[in-house]
Design a protein around this motif. Structure first.
Motif, PDB file in Angstrom:
ATOM      1  N   GLN A 192      12.540   1.658 -10.519  1.00 19.89           N
ATOM      2  CA  GLN A 192      12.378   2.163  -9.162  1.00 19.89           C
ATOM      3  C   GLN A 192      12.111   1.009  -8.191  1.00 19.89           C
ATOM      4  O   GLN A 192      12.685   0.929  -7.114  1.00 19.89           O
ATOM      5  CB  GLN A 192      11.216   3.164  -9.127  1.00 19.89           C
ATOM      6  CG  GLN A 192      10.874   3.673  -7.730  1.00 19.89           C
ATOM      7  CD  GLN A 192      11.991   4.510  -7.130  1.00 19.89           C
ATOM      8  OE1 GLN A 192      12.829   5.050  -7.857  1.00 19.89           O
ATOM      9  NE2 GLN A 192      12.020   4.607  -5.813  1.00 19.89           N
ATOM     10  N   ARG A 193      11.242   0.069  -8.606  1.00 22.90           N
ATOM     11  CA  ARG A 193      10.879  -1.034  -7.730  1.00 22.90           C
ATOM     12  C   ARG A 193      12.063  -1.979  -7.491  1.00 22.90           C
ATOM     13  O   ARG A 193      12.179  -2.589  -6.439  1.00 22.90           O
ATOM     14  CB  ARG A 193       9.708  -1.820  -8.337  1.00 22.90           C
ATOM     15  CG  ARG A 193       8.410  -1.008  -8.374  1.00 22.90           C
ATOM     16  CD  ARG A 193       7.918  -0.721  -6.956  1.00 22.90           C
ATOM     17  NE  ARG A 193       6.775   0.193  -7.005  1.00 22.90           N
ATOM     18  CZ  ARG A 193       6.862   1.484  -6.747  1.00 22.90           C
ATOM     19  NH1 ARG A 193       8.023   2.018  -6.443  1.00 22.90           N
ATOM     20  NH2 ARG A 193       5.791   2.250  -6.780  1.00 22.90           N
ATOM     21  N   ILE A 194      12.943  -2.126  -8.476  1.00 17.77           N
ATOM     22  CA  ILE A 194      14.122  -2.994  -8.316  1.00 17.77           C
ATOM     23  C   ILE A 194      15.011  -2.466  -7.201  1.00 17.77           C
ATOM     24  O   ILE A 194      15.489  -3.222  -6.343  1.00 17.77           O
ATOM     25  CB  ILE A 194      14.900  -3.113  -9.640  1.00 17.77           C
ATOM     26  CG1 ILE A 194      14.213  -4.137 -10.537  1.00 17.77           C
ATOM     27  CG2 ILE A 194      16.347  -3.525  -9.396  1.00 17.77           C
ATOM     28  CD1 ILE A 194      14.860  -4.305 -11.885  1.00 17.77           C
ATOM     29  N   LYS A 195      15.243  -1.152  -7.162  1.00 17.10           N
ATOM     30  CA  LYS A 195      16.094  -0.564  -6.111  1.00 17.10           C
ATOM     31  C   LYS A 195      15.474  -0.806  -4.741  1.00 17.10           C
ATOM     32  O   LYS A 195      16.180  -1.131  -3.776  1.00 17.10           O
ATOM     33  CB  LYS A 195      16.285   0.927  -6.370  1.00 17.10           C
ATOM     34  CG  LYS A 195      17.108   1.224  -7.636  1.00 17.10           C
ATOM     35  CD  LYS A 195      17.199   2.713  -7.886  1.00 17.10           C
ATOM     36  CE  LYS A 195      17.960   3.005  -9.190  1.00 17.10           C
ATOM     37  NZ  LYS A 195      18.024   4.446  -9.492  1.00 17.10           N
ATOM     38  N   GLU A 196      14.156  -0.626  -4.653  1.00 17.74           N
ATOM     39  CA  GLU A 196      13.487  -0.842  -3.372  1.00 17.74           C
ATOM     40  C   GLU A 196      13.557  -2.314  -2.962  1.00 17.74           C
ATOM     41  O   GLU A 196      13.773  -2.643  -1.785  1.00 17.74           O
ATOM     42  CB  GLU A 196      12.032  -0.390  -3.467  1.00 17.74           C
ATOM     43  CG  GLU A 196      11.885   1.117  -3.701  1.00 17.74           C
ATOM     44  CD  GLU A 196      10.451   1.515  -3.926  1.00 17.74           C
ATOM     45  OE1 GLU A 196       9.587   0.606  -3.953  1.00 17.74           O
ATOM     46  OE2 GLU A 196      10.181   2.714  -4.091  1.00 17.74           O
ATOM     47  N   GLU A 204       0.600  -4.969  -4.587  1.00 18.92           N
ATOM     48  CA  GLU A 204       0.594  -3.627  -5.191  1.00 18.92           C
ATOM     49  C   GLU A 204      -0.089  -3.652  -6.555  1.00 18.92           C
ATOM     50  O   GLU A 204      -0.986  -2.851  -6.830  1.00 18.92           O
ATOM     51  CB  GLU A 204       2.021  -3.112  -5.342  1.00 18.92           C
ATOM     52  CG  GLU A 204       2.079  -1.749  -6.034  1.00 18.92           C
ATOM     53  CD  GLU A 204       3.503  -1.300  -6.324  1.00 18.92           C
ATOM     54  OE1 GLU A 204       3.655  -0.252  -6.977  1.00 18.92           O
ATOM     55  OE2 GLU A 204       4.455  -2.006  -5.916  1.00 18.92           O
ATOM     56  N   TYR A 205       0.322  -4.571  -7.415  1.00 20.57           N
ATOM     57  CA  TYR A 205      -0.243  -4.607  -8.767  1.00 20.57           C
ATOM     58  C   TYR A 205      -1.655  -5.178  -8.770  1.00 20.57           C
ATOM     59  O   TYR A 205      -2.463  -4.832  -9.647  1.00 20.57           O
ATOM     60  CB  TYR A 205       0.679  -5.405  -9.695  1.00 20.57           C
ATOM     61  CG  TYR A 205       1.963  -4.666  -9.971  1.00 20.57           C
ATOM     62  CD1 TYR A 205       1.953  -3.491 -10.703  1.00 20.57           C
ATOM     63  CD2 TYR A 205       3.185  -5.128  -9.481  1.00 20.57           C
ATOM     64  CE1 TYR A 205       3.127  -2.786 -10.954  1.00 20.57           C
ATOM     65  CE2 TYR A 205       4.360  -4.430  -9.719  1.00 20.57           C
ATOM     66  CZ  TYR A 205       4.329  -3.265 -10.455  1.00 20.57           C
ATOM     67  OH  TYR A 205       5.480  -2.572 -10.687  1.00 20.57           O
ATOM     68  N   LEU A 214       0.824  -1.210   0.000  1.00 19.81           N
ATOM     69  CA  LEU A 214       0.000   0.000   0.000  1.00 19.81           C
ATOM     70  C   LEU A 214       0.858   1.260   0.000  1.00 19.81           C
ATOM     71  O   LEU A 214       0.521   2.265  -0.645  1.00 19.81           O
ATOM     72  CB  LEU A 214      -0.938   0.007   1.207  1.00 19.81           C
ATOM     73  CG  LEU A 214      -2.110  -0.979   1.160  1.00 19.81           C
ATOM     74  CD1 LEU A 214      -2.889  -0.948   2.467  1.00 19.81           C
ATOM     75  CD2 LEU A 214      -3.042  -0.662  -0.014  1.00 19.81           C
ATOM     76  N   LEU A 215       1.983   1.220   0.722  1.00 23.31           N
ATOM     77  CA  LEU A 215       2.885   2.371   0.720  1.00 23.31           C
ATOM     78  C   LEU A 215       3.428   2.653  -0.680  1.00 23.31           C
ATOM     79  O   LEU A 215       3.654   3.808  -1.054  1.00 23.31           O
ATOM     80  CB  LEU A 215       4.048   2.121   1.689  1.00 23.31           C
ATOM     81  CG  LEU A 215       3.717   2.212   3.181  1.00 23.31           C
ATOM     82  CD1 LEU A 215       4.879   1.693   4.016  1.00 23.31           C
ATOM     83  CD2 LEU A 215       3.388   3.653   3.570  1.00 23.31           C
ATOM     84  N   ASN A 216       3.646   1.602  -1.479  1.00 25.51           N
ATOM     85  CA  ASN A 216       4.154   1.785  -2.835  1.00 25.51           C
ATOM     86  C   ASN A 216       3.191   2.557  -3.726  1.00 25.51           C
ATOM     87  O   ASN A 216       3.592   3.106  -4.756  1.00 25.51           O
ATOM     88  CB  ASN A 216       4.432   0.426  -3.491  1.00 25.51           C
ATOM     89  CG  ASN A 216       5.698  -0.223  -2.956  1.00 25.51           C
ATOM     90  OD1 ASN A 216       6.537   0.441  -2.329  1.00 25.51           O
ATOM     91  ND2 ASN A 216       5.849  -1.523  -3.185  1.00 25.51           N
ATOM     92  N   LEU A 217       1.907   2.604  -3.340  1.00 23.97           N
ATOM     93  CA  LEU A 217       0.918   3.290  -4.167  1.00 23.97           C
ATOM     94  C   LEU A 217       1.012   4.809  -4.068  1.00 23.97           C
ATOM     95  O   LEU A 217       0.453   5.509  -4.913  1.00 23.97           O
ATOM     96  CB  LEU A 217      -0.497   2.838  -3.784  1.00 23.97           C
ATOM     97  CG  LEU A 217      -0.809   1.353  -4.018  1.00 23.97           C
ATOM     98  CD1 LEU A 217      -2.217   1.033  -3.542  1.00 23.97           C
ATOM     99  CD2 LEU A 217      -0.650   0.993  -5.485  1.00 23.97           C
ATOM    100  N   PHE A 218       1.692   5.345  -3.037  1.00 27.24           N
ATOM    101  CA  PHE A 218       1.828   6.808  -2.964  1.00 27.24           C
ATOM    102  C   PHE A 218       3.256   7.256  -2.670  1.00 27.24           C
ATOM    103  O   PHE A 218       3.494   8.424  -2.364  1.00 27.24           O
ATOM    104  CB  PHE A 218       0.855   7.401  -1.923  1.00 27.24           C
ATOM    105  CG  PHE A 218       0.998   6.867  -0.524  1.00 27.24           C
ATOM    106  CD1 PHE A 218       1.922   7.406   0.351  1.00 27.24           C
ATOM    107  CD2 PHE A 218       0.183   5.840  -0.075  1.00 27.24           C
ATOM    108  CE1 PHE A 218       2.043   6.929   1.647  1.00 27.24           C
ATOM    109  CE2 PHE A 218       0.292   5.356   1.212  1.00 27.24           C
ATOM    110  CZ  PHE A 218       1.226   5.900   2.078  1.00 27.24           C
ATOM    111  N   ARG A 219       4.218   6.348  -2.784  1.00 26.35           N
ATOM    112  CA  ARG A 219       5.614   6.749  -2.655  1.00 26.35           C
ATOM    113  C   ARG A 219       6.085   7.485  -3.901  1.00 26.35           C
ATOM    114  O   ARG A 219       5.416   7.437  -4.943  1.00 26.35           O
ATOM    115  CB  ARG A 219       6.466   5.504  -2.441  1.00 26.35           C
ATOM    116  CG  ARG A 219       6.438   5.011  -1.001  1.00 26.35           C
ATOM    117  CD  ARG A 219       7.216   3.748  -0.860  1.00 26.35           C
ATOM    118  NE  ARG A 219       7.345   3.351   0.540  1.00 26.35           N
ATOM    119  CZ  ARG A 219       7.722   2.158   0.942  1.00 26.35           C
ATOM    120  NH1 ARG A 219       8.031   1.233   0.041  1.00 26.35           N
ATOM    121  NH2 ARG A 219       7.817   1.877   2.220  1.00 26.35           N
TER     122      ARG A 219
END
Length: 831
Positions: free
Chosen positions: A732-736, A757-758, A453-458
């Motif tokens: 971006q997601r790979i780095k996280e 997320e998806y 859920l955090l990934n949806l507004f980061r």
């Protein structure tokens, strides 16, 4: 420098290009097809008509009209009418269009039959040409016989095509062509029969058809006859298919627009990741212009190459359209490739990719060298007036492009406004969802759910982009299904057991009792016995119709002046009627003024209202009437509706014929009833409304297939945009994910975070799209079709889970590199 950077990012740039290719291919294929359609209409205009010009009349031509017809020396003529025919071989009966031909028609094109010789020999042999599909349906073949009224003829051949006919028109009433000399022997042309007389002419190349139309067109109109030249018919046909072209163009434009949204969103993320590199370049002395041009050249190159590839694909796709529209076209299209649509496609690819990528590209101009150390989500942005300028340019382009497609400023403005509203709603839902998550964040959920859920507004989140892309694609397809259901529902009205499903036409006065007895003898109800009286308007509000025809400033539609009205008389309204103005008069006494009721469309087209005087010519007898009421008639209901209704006590002694309606329980009973009725009363015509319903549904299926084909471009483009957008977020997601693994997260946890997320994104986007489609289709049903709305379950069962799973699959494919390799390997590979 632009080339080197493009090679390093080729996967992302190829995805950008794919969305442009699909949109351009849709536009170019339709532009090419439209161009070919217009060229074919012009080139085959004589073949479409079969003659240079035709004079036709809905009744036996008047003496003056016949004088004009004879003076021009027709080369062929016919009388055509709708009637029942029977096949003695098996007793089958069918409503057909009978054409009694005399002469060598057609003069251009040819009648295609099986065997081929039948087209040229049926006149001499005295046989009939019968629609090929009809023969198959009733298991008949050349050599068998067909009964038309009281005449039985041998079938000379199966009729495949004749100039001017289409698959749709022959499906409604299959053609049966016989020699004109046999028409009288059928005894079908009785009082009240609808018939048309046509006279065909082959003119010399030196004859100016426009001048001929100007010279005698008005004279023929005065005598209730019409002149149609192959040039005027071509213009009319061209205008008809212009509407088809406009719809297809808009469908292609939506696909192209989706691609441009994909470009804009993907370039936004792409440039955002490049800002640190741009800042370094500026520290090393690169100018604003140089850093801007590096990425502008990349995007322009993508647009140019994508436009070229899309144009070439579009040129190939156009070959499919003649197959899609073959049932609606009265001729075979010869396809050619012209340069103009190809060039337009290349230009659109270049211009639209640059225009929609301009806003994120401008950030490369304004980024400061100092931001090499502090580039973040809130880095320096372009001034507000620059953004407004770019947005204005985009809106202006959308309006001008849609105006070019529609040739109507108001419709173009509506289309642009509707597009903006849809995008605004989807964007608003996405932003509202983000705010709702922030405000009501579920702190007690598991770690993986909270992280997803955090990934949806980061920073660098793709929530808005994906919800818009997924939602718009789902919206288009769902609206298609919901609207199709509304249209099909309109055809299903009347199929319930308590409604009429058989209409019997052209019953003569002396046959009324016998026909009624025949119906009752089969244990069938006589639901209606409706008298019909034919008449024409003689004067309207004191002005003679003949003078009105010559008045170019009149406010009365021409069809009203030339139409032969079929009227009835009764004492009450029907369920399909609603009184709008005036007072309904059920009956009048002998000698009282005649008060009539008219439909609202007659009131509008004849420019009359309650209290106005109208004089009718009732088969040679003038009758003065006054408009007493105006009714709203639901013409969409497949039943007997009338524009003009008289009260009882007026027309009972006028020459008339009757129409009966009944209800049969099943197809077998219907076939047996029709066979017996036609055998005893060969002059009557029978309409089986269940066959009409089936035919309308078949036409709707064909239309929806075409719509589905065009929607395919939009959906496929939306999927490409979706893949591009999700894949862009990969970096971006790979780095996280690497950071999480470094901190000790397991593969299963990283997989769950990405999956949730998806899943949320796919579910939200597709659900919002379906709900918006539900709302728009409800508005269509209530305000346009005026029908109850029962939505299809398909979007909920197919689109909602299907698109959600697609987003999930693409998202999970992004992190496979992280799961299979060590954090250090991943970071080195993705640098």
């Amino acid at each position: 420098m632009a080339w080197r950077d493009a090679k390093a990012s080729k996967v992302r740039l190829l995805l950008f290009m794919a969305s442009i290719i699909l949109g351009i291919s849709a536009v170019v294929s339709i532009q090419l097809f439209s161009t070919n359609l217009k060229d074919n209409i012009q080139r085959q205009s004589k073949t479409l008509m079969g003659a240079d010009f035709i004079i036709d009349a809905k009744q036996i031509p008047s003496e003056r009209a016949q004088t004009i017809i004879d003076s021009l020396q027709p080369d062929a003529f016919e009388v055509n009418f709708v009637s029942m025919v029977a096949f003695p071989k098996n007793g089958g009966t069918k409503l057909v269009k009978v054409r009694g031909l005399e002469g060598g028609f057609p003069f251009y094109g040819e009648i295609e039959t099986e065997p081929t010789a039948a087209a040229g020999g049926y006149q001499a042999s005295g046989g009939a040409l019968v629609d090929a599909t009809l023969l198959l349906q009733y298991n008949a073949k050349p050599g068998d016989s067909i009964k038309i009224g009281k005449l039985t003829l041998p079938i000379s051949g199966a009729l495949k095509t004749i100039p001017g006919s289409t698959a749709i028109s022959t499906a409604v009433a299959p053609l049966v062509i016989i020699p004109y000399r046999f028409i009288a022997a059928t005894e079908l042309l009785q009082f009240g029969s609808r018939k048309e007389y046509q006279y065909f002419y082959k003119a010399s190349d030196t004859l100016n058809l426009n001048r001929l139309e100007d010279k005698i067109g008005a004279q023929l109109d005065f005598e209730n006859a019409d002149l149609d030249t192959h040039t005027s018919t071509t213009k009319r046909l061209g205008r008809r298919y212009d509407n088809v072209g406009k719809f297809l163009n808009l469908a292609a434009f939506i696909a192209l627009l989706l691609g441009c949204i994909g470009i804009a969103s993907s370039v936004h993320i792409y440039i955002k990741e490049k800002l640190s590199a741009i800042a370094v370049l500026k520290c090393m002395g690169a100018s604003r212009l140089q850093s801007f041009l590096i990425f502008l050249i990349q995007i322009a190159g993508i647009g140019l190459v994508g436009g070229l590839i899309g144009s070439l694909i579009g040129a190939a796709i156009q070959e499919i359209f003649p197959y899609l529209l073959k049932d609606f076209l009265p001729f075979t299209i010869e396809m050619n490739i012209s340069a103009q649509p190809i060039l337009i496609g290349v230009f659109l690819g270049l211009f639209m990719s640059v225009l929609f990528a301009l806003l994120p590209l401008l950030r490369t101009w304004y980024v400061s060298p100092l931001e090499v150390l502090r580039v973040d989500e809130h880095a320096t942005q372009e001034p507000i007036y620059i953004r407004l300028l770019v947005f204005t340019a985009i809106l202006a382009f959308l309006f001008l492009f849609s105006f070019w497609l529609l040739d109507d400023a108001l419709y173009s403005l509506f289309f642009v406004g509707a597009t903006l509203l849809t995008f605004a709603l989807l964007t608003g839902v996405a932003l509202g969802f983000i705010k709702a998550i922030k405000r009501f964040f579920p702190t007690r959920w598991s770690f993986t759910l909270r992280q997803s859920l955090l990934n949806l507004f980061r920073p660098n989140n793709q929530t808005v982009v994906l919800v818009v892309a997924i939602g718009l694609g789902t919206f288009l397809m769902s609206t298609l299904y919901f609207t199709k259901d509304i249209l099909v529902a309109k055809t299903e009205v009347g199929q319930r057991t308590e409604n009429v499903n058989i209409i019997i036409l052209d019953v003569q006065p002396e046959q009324v009792d016998a026909v009624a007895q025949n119906i009752k003898s089969k244990d069938l109800p006589v639901l209606n016995n409706i008298p019909l009286v034919t008449m024409r308007m003689h004067s309207i509000k004191g002005q003679l119709v003949n003078k009105l025809r010559q008045d170019s400033t009149r406010q009365v539609r021409s069809w009203v002046l030339n139409h032969e009205f079929r009227t009835t008389y009764r004492d009450s309204l029907t369920p399909s009627e609603e009184l709008l103005e005036g007072k309904w008069t059920p009956r009048i006494a002998t000698g009282d003024p005649v008060v009539i009721s008219i439909s609202d469309n007659i009131a509008s087209d004849a420019n009359i209202t309650v209290g106005d005087a109208v004089v009718f010519n009732v088969q040679g007898v003038l009758m003065e009437t006054t408009v007493g009421s105006i009714r709203k008639v639901d013409w969409a209901q497949i039943q007997l509706n009338f524009s003009i209704v008289f009260p009882e006590g007026v027309l009972e002694n006028a020459p008339q014929f009757n129409v009966f309606t009944t209800r049969v329980p099943d197809e077998a009973s219907s076939a047996a009833f029709q066979r017996d009725l036609v055998a005893n009363f060969p002059n009557v015509s029978i309409i089986d409304l269940r066959q009409v319903f089936t035919l309308v549904e078949d036409i709707l299926d064909k239309v929806s297939w075409i719509i589905n084909f065009m929607a395919f471009f939009s959906i496929l483009t939306g999927i490409i945009v979706l893949i591009g957008s999700v894949r862009t977020s990969k970096y971006q997601r790979i780095k996280e994910s690497v950071l999480l693994r470094t901190l000790g997260a397991k593969n299963a946890q990283i997989l769950q975070i990405s999956a949730f997320e998806y899943f949320f994104l796919g579910l939200l986007g597709s659900l919002v799209g379906i709900l918006l489609a539900l709302l728009s289709s409800l508005c269509l049903a209530v305000f346009v079709f005026k029908e109850p709305f029962v939505p299809s379950i398909i979007p909920f069962l197919v689109f909602l889970p299907g698109i959600t799973l697609l987003v999930l699959a693409i998202g999970l494919s992004n992190i496979q590199t992280v799961l299979r390799s060590s954090p250090l390997e991943v970071l080195r590979r993705e640098r």
